[in-house]
Design an enzyme around this catalytic site. Structure first.
Site, PDB file in Angstrom:
ATOM      1  N   ALA A 123       0.959  -3.270   6.509  1.00  0.00           N
ATOM      2  CA  ALA A 123       1.959  -2.859   5.518  1.00  0.00           C
ATOM      3  C   ALA A 123       1.409  -2.898   4.098  1.00  0.00           C
ATOM      4  O   ALA A 123       1.756  -2.069   3.261  1.00  0.00           O
ATOM      5  CB  ALA A 123       3.194  -3.765   5.620  1.00  0.00           C
ATOM      6  N   GLU A 124       0.540  -3.866   3.815  1.00  0.00           N
ATOM      7  CA  GLU A 124       0.034  -4.053   2.458  1.00  0.00           C
ATOM      8  C   GLU A 124      -1.030  -3.027   2.061  1.00  0.00           C
ATOM      9  O   GLU A 124      -0.974  -2.444   0.985  1.00  0.00           O
ATOM     10  CB  GLU A 124      -0.542  -5.466   2.311  1.00  0.00           C
ATOM     11  CG  GLU A 124       0.497  -6.565   2.259  1.00  0.00           C
ATOM     12  CD  GLU A 124       1.274  -6.571   0.958  1.00  0.00           C
ATOM     13  OE1 GLU A 124       0.841  -5.917  -0.013  1.00  0.00           O
ATOM     14  OE2 GLU A 124       2.330  -7.219   0.910  1.00  0.00           O
ATOM     15  N   SER A 125      -2.023  -2.843   2.909  1.00  0.00           N
ATOM     16  CA  SER A 125      -3.174  -2.017   2.503  1.00  0.00           C
ATOM     17  C   SER A 125      -3.569  -0.946   3.493  1.00  0.00           C
ATOM     18  O   SER A 125      -4.465  -0.151   3.212  1.00  0.00           O
ATOM     19  CB  SER A 125      -4.390  -2.924   2.270  1.00  0.00           C
ATOM     20  OG  SER A 125      -4.795  -3.521   3.501  1.00  0.00           O
TER      21      SER A 125
ATOM     22  N   TYR B 254       0.824  -1.197   0.000  1.00  0.00           N
ATOM     23  CA  TYR B 254       0.000   0.000   0.000  1.00  0.00           C
ATOM     24  C   TYR B 254       0.866   1.259   0.000  1.00  0.00           C
ATOM     25  O   TYR B 254       0.468   2.296  -0.510  1.00  0.00           O
ATOM     26  CB  TYR B 254      -0.905  -0.023   1.235  1.00  0.00           C
ATOM     27  CG  TYR B 254      -1.870   1.135   1.320  1.00  0.00           C
ATOM     28  CD1 TYR B 254      -2.749   1.409   0.278  1.00  0.00           C
ATOM     29  CD2 TYR B 254      -1.908   1.947   2.446  1.00  0.00           C
ATOM     30  CE1 TYR B 254      -3.637   2.458   0.354  1.00  0.00           C
ATOM     31  CE2 TYR B 254      -2.801   2.997   2.531  1.00  0.00           C
ATOM     32  CZ  TYR B 254      -3.665   3.245   1.493  1.00  0.00           C
ATOM     33  OH  TYR B 254      -4.540   4.282   1.586  1.00  0.00           O
TER      34      TYR B 254
END
Length: 281
Positions: A140-142, A97
């Site tokens: 961390a991703e989204s 993200y």
């Protein structure tokens, strides 16, 4: 200086030094069952710093109390810089993200927030992973945005590429439960593939298993190294906070017990005997 700032200041140096010979590394075996492959380590205060690159530009800090022991590993081939190593890009099954925000990619309007905690708990229990780890990956991703879409097309909470989502049996990547279930399943597969080496598994989640295999470990990409450090740091912070909270509760319980022992309440009061009346003839 934060890990992220240190990565930024050493980004160009890492590209030049990536061709240097690789020293014999070691593996830190953690008490939670995970292992972290690194080049060398040093103790800094209450944490042990694990350097994941030869030049020292990449490292993760782990509470020393969480390290069980270290093991030596055979030499690995030196990473060879690729043309893609100087680009801030993700070529694996997911894209973080952070990359989405940096590129100014459009985001779909967020749907009503589901109970992510319960979703993570269910999926973690199903695939026998620590829910805190899954939570750190989602962060961390989204950034917990169920409608997040990366420039590469990764979708949802755990940023699944359409092809990866299809292979994992996820029909709708924007469905929080389906997305987290598929992402957690994939994360479990990667951990098993790399013998529960957390750093390698997270590098493969970000940049793809083929690049981890190519470079014998974390690829020399700034974005991937920062991504791995961000997740490991967040996961360790959660565990450290839990330990402190537990220690605080134990201390309070012990103090309360000590207080009761030194100042016992008069719980066993004398019971007043009922008066008996004798009958006279």
């Amino acid at each position: 200086m934060s890990v992220l700032k240190r990565f930024r200041s050493a980004a160009w140096i890492a590209i030049v030094i990536a061709a240097l010979p690789c020293f014999a590394g070691e593996v830190a075996i953690l008490k939670n069952g995970f292992s972290i492959r690194h080049e060398r380590h040093e103790v800094v205060g209450d944490v042990t710093r694990l350097y994941t690159s030869v030049d020292g530009s990449s490292f993760v800090d782990v509470p020393t109390a969480q390290v069980d022991h270290f093991e030596a590993v055979p030499d690995l081939p030196s990473p060879v810089p690729s043309p893609a190593s100087s680009r801030l890009a993700v070529s694996g099954p997911t894209a973080s993200y952070a990359t989405v925000r940096a590129s100014g990619s459009r985001m779909f309007p967020a749907a009503p927030a589901p109970n992510i905690t319960e979703v993570v708990k269910d999926a973690s229990g199903r695939y026998q992973l620590d829910p805190d780890l899954v939570d750190s990956v989602i962060k961390a991703e989204s950034g917990f945005n169920v409608r997040a879409v990366s420039p590469k097309g990764a979708q949802g909470l755990m940023q699944l590429m359409p092809g990866t989502a299809s292979q994992l049996g996820v029909p709708n990547a924007f469905d929080p439960r389906a997305n987290v279930d598929g992402g957690t399943k994939y994360l479990r597969e990667l951990l098993e593939r790399y013998n529960f080496d957390l750093v390698k598994a997270m590098a493969a989640y970000n940049a793809g298993p083929q690049r981890v295999q190519k470079f014998g470990g974390v690829p020399p990409y700034y974005e991937t190294r920062a991504y791995v450090a961000r997740i490991v740091r967040d996961f360790n912070q959660k565990k450290l906070a839990q330990q402190k909270a537990s220690a605080k509760r134990n201390t309070a319980t012990a103090a309360d017990a000590k207080k009761r022992i030194s100042n016992p309440k008069n719980a066993s009061k004398k019971t007043e005997q009922p008066k008996t009346t004798s009958l006279k003839n």
